[in-house]
Scaffold this motif. Structure first.
Motif, mmCIF file in Angstrom:
data_model
loop_
_atom_site.group_PDB
_atom_site.id
_atom_site.type_symbol
_atom_site.label_atom_id
_atom_site.label_comp_id
_atom_site.label_asym_id
_atom_site.label_seq_id
_atom_site.Cartn_x
_atom_site.Cartn_y
_atom_site.Cartn_z
ATOM 1 N N LYS A 181 0.744 -1.233 -0.121
ATOM 2 C CA LYS A 181 0.046 0.100 -0.215
ATOM 3 C C LYS A 181 0.997 1.390 0.070
ATOM 4 O O LYS A 181 0.351 2.306 0.210
ATOM 5 C CB LYS A 181 -0.868 -0.042 1.183
ATOM 6 N N VAL A 182 1.983 1.214 -0.112
ATOM 7 C CA VAL A 182 3.077 2.238 -0.265
ATOM 8 C C VAL A 182 3.268 2.613 -1.655
ATOM 9 O O VAL A 182 3.744 1.908 -2.313
ATOM 10 C CB VAL A 182 4.357 2.139 0.627
ATOM 11 N N PRO A 183 2.913 3.892 -2.314
ATOM 12 C CA PRO A 183 3.404 4.301 -3.380
ATOM 13 C C PRO A 183 4.698 4.600 -3.534
ATOM 14 O O PRO A 183 5.404 5.332 -2.859
ATOM 15 C CB PRO A 183 2.360 5.634 -3.747
ATOM 16 N N LEU A 184 5.328 3.921 -4.873
ATOM 17 C CA LEU A 184 6.702 4.263 -5.119
ATOM 18 C C LEU A 184 6.987 4.577 -6.573
ATOM 19 O O LEU A 184 6.269 3.991 -7.333
ATOM 20 C CB LEU A 184 7.407 3.045 -4.677
ATOM 21 N N GLU A 185 7.763 5.451 -6.883
ATOM 22 C CA GLU A 185 8.260 5.731 -8.145
ATOM 23 C C GLU A 185 9.227 4.867 -8.750
ATOM 24 O O GLU A 185 10.273 4.652 -8.112
ATOM 25 C CB GLU A 185 8.627 7.248 -8.066
ATOM 26 N N VAL A 186 9.071 4.404 -9.967
ATOM 27 C CA VAL A 186 9.994 3.566 -10.517
ATOM 28 C C VAL A 186 11.092 4.558 -11.226
ATOM 29 O O VAL A 186 10.919 5.375 -12.057
ATOM 30 C CB VAL A 186 9.427 2.744 -11.829
ATOM 31 N N VAL A 187 12.390 4.350 -10.529
ATOM 32 C CA VAL A 187 13.552 5.157 -11.164
ATOM 33 C C VAL A 187 14.598 4.476 -11.994
ATOM 34 O O VAL A 187 15.136 5.098 -12.671
ATOM 35 C CB VAL A 187 14.328 5.866 -9.927
ATOM 36 N N GLY A 188 14.533 2.991 -11.910
ATOM 37 C CA GLY A 188 15.400 2.506 -12.858
ATOM 38 C C GLY A 188 14.958 1.135 -12.910
ATOM 39 O O GLY A 188 14.227 0.494 -11.999
ATOM 40 N N VAL A 189 15.291 0.075 -14.132
ATOM 41 C CA VAL A 189 15.143 -1.066 -14.402
ATOM 42 C C VAL A 189 16.535 -1.661 -14.821
ATOM 43 O O VAL A 189 17.206 -1.265 -15.383
ATOM 44 C CB VAL A 189 14.318 -1.319 -15.768
ATOM 45 N N LEU A 190 16.746 -2.879 -14.003
ATOM 46 C CA LEU A 190 18.109 -3.336 -14.215
ATOM 47 C C LEU A 190 18.552 -4.277 -15.362
ATOM 48 O O LEU A 190 17.271 -4.941 -15.859
ATOM 49 C CB LEU A 190 18.312 -4.210 -12.881
ATOM 50 N N ASP A 191 19.538 -4.553 -15.998
ATOM 51 C CA ASP A 191 19.958 -5.285 -16.991
ATOM 52 C C ASP A 191 19.619 -6.947 -16.443
ATOM 53 O O ASP A 191 19.343 -7.133 -15.454
ATOM 54 C CB ASP A 191 21.461 -5.503 -17.341
ATOM 55 N N ARG A 192 19.251 -7.802 -17.441
ATOM 56 C CA ARG A 192 18.965 -9.227 -17.279
ATOM 57 C C ARG A 192 20.424 -9.826 -16.637
ATOM 58 O O ARG A 192 21.545 -9.578 -17.226
ATOM 59 C CB ARG A 192 18.612 -10.043 -18.197
#
Length: 407
Positions: A181-192
């Motif tokens: 229930k905590v809103p979070l902003e996506v700041v990054g996506v990692l490589d596989r």
């Protein structure tokens, strides 16, 4: 007689009794199929371990909680978090071989974005974690200093989580997701990196303690579940490990003679040892499977001896019409080779099919190695030559006159 003529005559002779021919080559089929399957499964297991070693990062040491004594009673390893953020700082400041170190805590939670949700690992850590593991970004950025210090509501997603929450073509960067229930902003996506490693969502360590995992009974404000440290060079691993152990023993005031309340592990070394064990077991299984080739070779020799006896008159006629000893020898040797080559080809097809079936049913990784197939075929040819030579030689030594008298 040429080699080609020898094979043509051998194929004709084997077609006259197909059932006996198949049963004769059955040992070769089983042996070759077993070798190909064992090699495929063993090579797949080694590839899987190599991927896991690469996913950890180069020259990484992991420090985890060890034994804890309470009231003179030894508690289960890991029952209490004995590592702290202060330990991380001390390792960085006092051990020059360590280039980077990070403490982490982890748990599982449901991650929600719009109508999609995914249950994954929530890892609270610092940006140094990604430096230690050589984990690059596919998009976005790492945590900033203020976000780490102030429990920022930001998250970095592993590739698996990003794929499950966002449709193909959607940009996760800047999107809002919810964890508990905590809103979070996506700041990054990692490589596989590795399927098991990519199913994770990272938040700042302070955020994890304050908003997600801090309510656990064994987590306090300074504690971490484990520490990972990156050593400058491979040749410094042993020295760095010893220095870390001495430092933490002093910091945790472990009495002399008592078991440490932490463990320093080299995951890559452990996996390489496991890889060596897998290789040894695979070779042992190949040796066992080779017994089938031996049995198949003996079966071929027995059947070829019977065939020589049954076809004594044919041999006499061939000799009487000008056939030389080497022609007779070549004819029967070609029959043994054809049996082994056909058995080897069927065995290879069966081994490939079996290894793919096992991989699909058990969820294992397999690798069909051309060298393993070539080795199995070489073994089958060698079996034909070795066990087919005696019956062929025996046939070539028969006297034409005596052979023609045979009914």
């Amino acid at each position: 007689m040429t080699m080609l003529q020898g094979f043509q005559i051998a194929l004709h002779a084997l077609r006259l009794n197909p059932l006996r021919s198949f049963l004769t080559m059955l040992g070769i089929v089983i042996g070759v199929a077993s070798i190909v399957t064992v090699f495929a499964i063993g090579a797949g297991a080694q590839l899987r371990l190599q991927e896991q070693i690469r996913s950890i990062g180069a020259n990484v040491l992991m420090i985890i909680p060890g034994a804890v004594y309470q009231g003179g009673v030894r508690l289960k390893d890991g029952s209490k978090l004995t590592m702290t953020e202060s330990d991380v700082q001390a390792i960085l400041e006092q051990i020059p071989e360590v280039q980077a170190a990070a403490g982490s805590i982890a748990g599982t939670a449901q991650v929600i974005h719009e109508g999609k949700n995914w249950n994954t690992t929530i890892n609270g850590t610092t940006t140094a974690h990604f430096m230690v593991r050589d984990w690059q970004l596919a998009a976005g950025r790492y945590f900033s200093g203020p976000e780490e210090a102030g429990a920022g509501k930001v998250v970095i997603l592993g590739s698996t989580v990003a794929r499950e929450l966002f449709a193909a073509g959607d940009d996760p960067i800047g999107a809002q997701i919810r964890i508990m229930k905590v809103p979070l902003e996506v700041v990054g996506v990692l490589d596989r990196k590795d399927p098991a490693q990519d199913d994770v969502a990272f938040v700042p360590l302070t955020t994890a303690k304050l908003r997600f995992l801090g309510s656990a009974s064994n987590i306090n404000r300074d504690s971490v579940a484990y520490i990972i440290a990156k050593v400058a060079g491979d040749g410094q691993m042993a020295g760095a490990r010893s220095e870390i152990e001495n430092l933490l023993r002093q910091r945790h005031r472990v009495p002399a003679g008592q078991e440490d309340d932490f463990k320093v592990q080299d995951p890559a070394a452990a996996m390489e040892a496991q890889q060596g064990a897998i290789r040894t077991v695979a070779l042992l299984l190949v040796a066992i499977a080779s017994v089938s080739l031996l049995v198949g070779g003996i079966s071929i020799m027995n059947v070829m001896i019977v065939s020589v006896t049954e076809r004594t008159r044919e041999i006499g006629i061939r000799r009487a019409l000008g056939g030389r000893m080497r022609d007779i020898r070549l004819q029967f040797l070609c029959e043994a080779l054809v049996l082994c080559l056909l058995g080897g080809a069927i065995g290879v097809a069966g081994g490939v099919t079996l290894s793919m079936t096992v991989a699909r049913m058990a969820g294992w990784v397999t690798s069909i190695d051309g060298q393993a197939i070539a080795l199995a075929l070489v073994f089958s040819i060698a079996t034909g030559l070795i066990f087919g030579f005696y019956p062929a030689h025996k046939a070539s030594r028969l006297s034409p006159i005596e052979a023609l008298k045979t009914e």
